[in-house]
Scaffold this active site. Sequence first.
Site, PDB file in Angstrom:
ATOM      1  N   GLU A 199     -29.473 -93.094  29.899  1.00 54.69           N
ATOM      2  CA  GLU A 199     -30.677 -92.457  30.458  1.00 54.69           C
ATOM      3  C   GLU A 199     -31.153 -93.242  31.685  1.00 54.69           C
ATOM      4  O   GLU A 199     -31.470 -92.667  32.724  1.00 54.69           O
ATOM      5  CB  GLU A 199     -31.784 -92.413  29.403  1.00 54.69           C
TER       6      GLU A 199
ATOM      7  N   LYS B 288     -38.419 -95.441  25.774  1.00 51.80           N
ATOM      8  CA  LYS B 288     -37.400 -94.439  25.486  1.00 51.80           C
ATOM      9  C   LYS B 288     -36.312 -95.083  24.620  1.00 51.80           C
ATOM     10  O   LYS B 288     -36.266 -96.292  24.489  1.00 51.80           O
ATOM     11  CB  LYS B 288     -36.792 -93.912  26.799  1.00 51.80           C
TER      12      LYS B 288
ATOM     13  N   GLY C 204     -33.602 -91.901  20.506  1.00 52.62           N
ATOM     14  CA  GLY C 204     -32.333 -91.232  20.185  1.00 52.62           C
ATOM     15  C   GLY C 204     -31.123 -92.120  20.489  1.00 52.62           C
ATOM     16  O   GLY C 204     -29.977 -91.694  20.317  1.00 52.62           O
TER      17      GLY C 204
ATOM     18  N   ALA D 257     -39.636 -88.656  26.156  1.00 50.35           N
ATOM     19  CA  ALA D 257     -40.000 -90.067  25.984  1.00 50.35           C
ATOM     20  C   ALA D 257     -40.557 -90.253  24.586  1.00 50.35           C
ATOM     21  O   ALA D 257     -41.011 -89.298  23.952  1.00 50.35           O
ATOM     22  CB  ALA D 257     -41.040 -90.478  27.017  1.00 50.35           C
TER      23      ALA D 257
HETATM   24  C1  5RP Z   1     -33.515 -90.592  23.510  1.00 50.95           C
HETATM   25  C2  5RP Z   1     -34.864 -90.624  24.122  1.00 50.95           C
HETATM   26  C3  5RP Z   1     -35.713 -89.415  23.941  1.00 50.95           C
HETATM   27  O1  5RP Z   1     -36.134 -88.975  25.192  1.00 50.95           O
HETATM   28  C4  5RP Z   1     -36.911 -89.774  23.115  1.00 50.95           C
HETATM   29  O2  5RP Z   1     -36.472 -90.330  21.897  1.00 50.95           O
HETATM   30  C5  5RP Z   1     -37.782 -88.537  22.837  1.00 50.95           C
HETATM   31  O3  5RP Z   1     -37.101 -87.653  22.009  1.00 50.95           O
HETATM   32  P1  5RP Z   1     -37.729 -86.306  21.496  1.00 50.95           P
HETATM   33  O4  5RP Z   1     -37.791 -85.383  22.655  1.00 50.95           O
HETATM   34  O5  5RP Z   1     -36.779 -85.844  20.428  1.00 50.95           O
HETATM   35  O6  5RP Z   1     -39.104 -86.599  20.946  1.00 50.95           O
HETATM   36  O7  5RP Z   1     -35.269 -91.556  24.743  1.00 50.95           O
HETATM   37  O8  5RP Z   1     -32.843 -91.805  23.660  1.00 50.95           O
END
Ligand code: 5RP
Length: 222
Positions: free
Chosen positions: A108, A99, A102, A88
Amino acid sequence: MLSQQDLKQQAADAALQYIAPMLTSDAVIGVGTGSTADLFIDGLAKFRGKFRGAVASSERSAKRLTDLGILVLDLNEVQTMPVYVDGADEINAQLHMIKGGGGALTREKIVASVAKEFVCIADESKLVDVLGRFPLPIEVLPIAREAVARMATSLGGSPALRVGFVTDNGNQIIDVSGLSINDACALELALNNVPGVVTNGLFAIHPADVALLATQSGIRRL
Ligand code: 5RP
């Protein structure tokens, strides 16, 4: 002093320990996207052969799973999953999350909705009192980009197009900063109703069930 990478590894290991009893020959595991989810995927490979396969929330995670020899199933082939594991960008004490950092928020949310349990893995820096310091991602159909951006401005936010980024679904992302999200469920619902919004990055109506947060002194479970 553990690095952020060490903490992410610790969270991924804790998730593997948490889900190990759920791994049966017919179990399909829901797998998230991001750097923490990547570490979980790498660890999952050690259990290859002890479960049926995985449903991935992005093309990126699907490739990582496949490269490690884990069967990737289409969600349409799967009726239920014991668990979905993902990172998250922010999480609060109610286990509401932001979220989509990415860009995989839509898949998701869909994959998580089919799993019986959502296990959030993160380092403790992701725990916040009020959601909204991390810009809220909104996946939009390209035709609705400007209309959704104006709507976000009217809610007090500052929208920014994620330049050069196209989601796995062929859409665009608007990141909205400056929102202080006191009622995450209400905002999630309101944004879902805006024409052209595919998904918003609030996971509050269906929050995580468990959060495994890595700290300098071990795993904190919420
Ligand atoms: C991707 C997400 C990821 O879970 C979120 O960005 C956290 O990423 P990371 O583990 O690299 O910190 O929602 O869409």
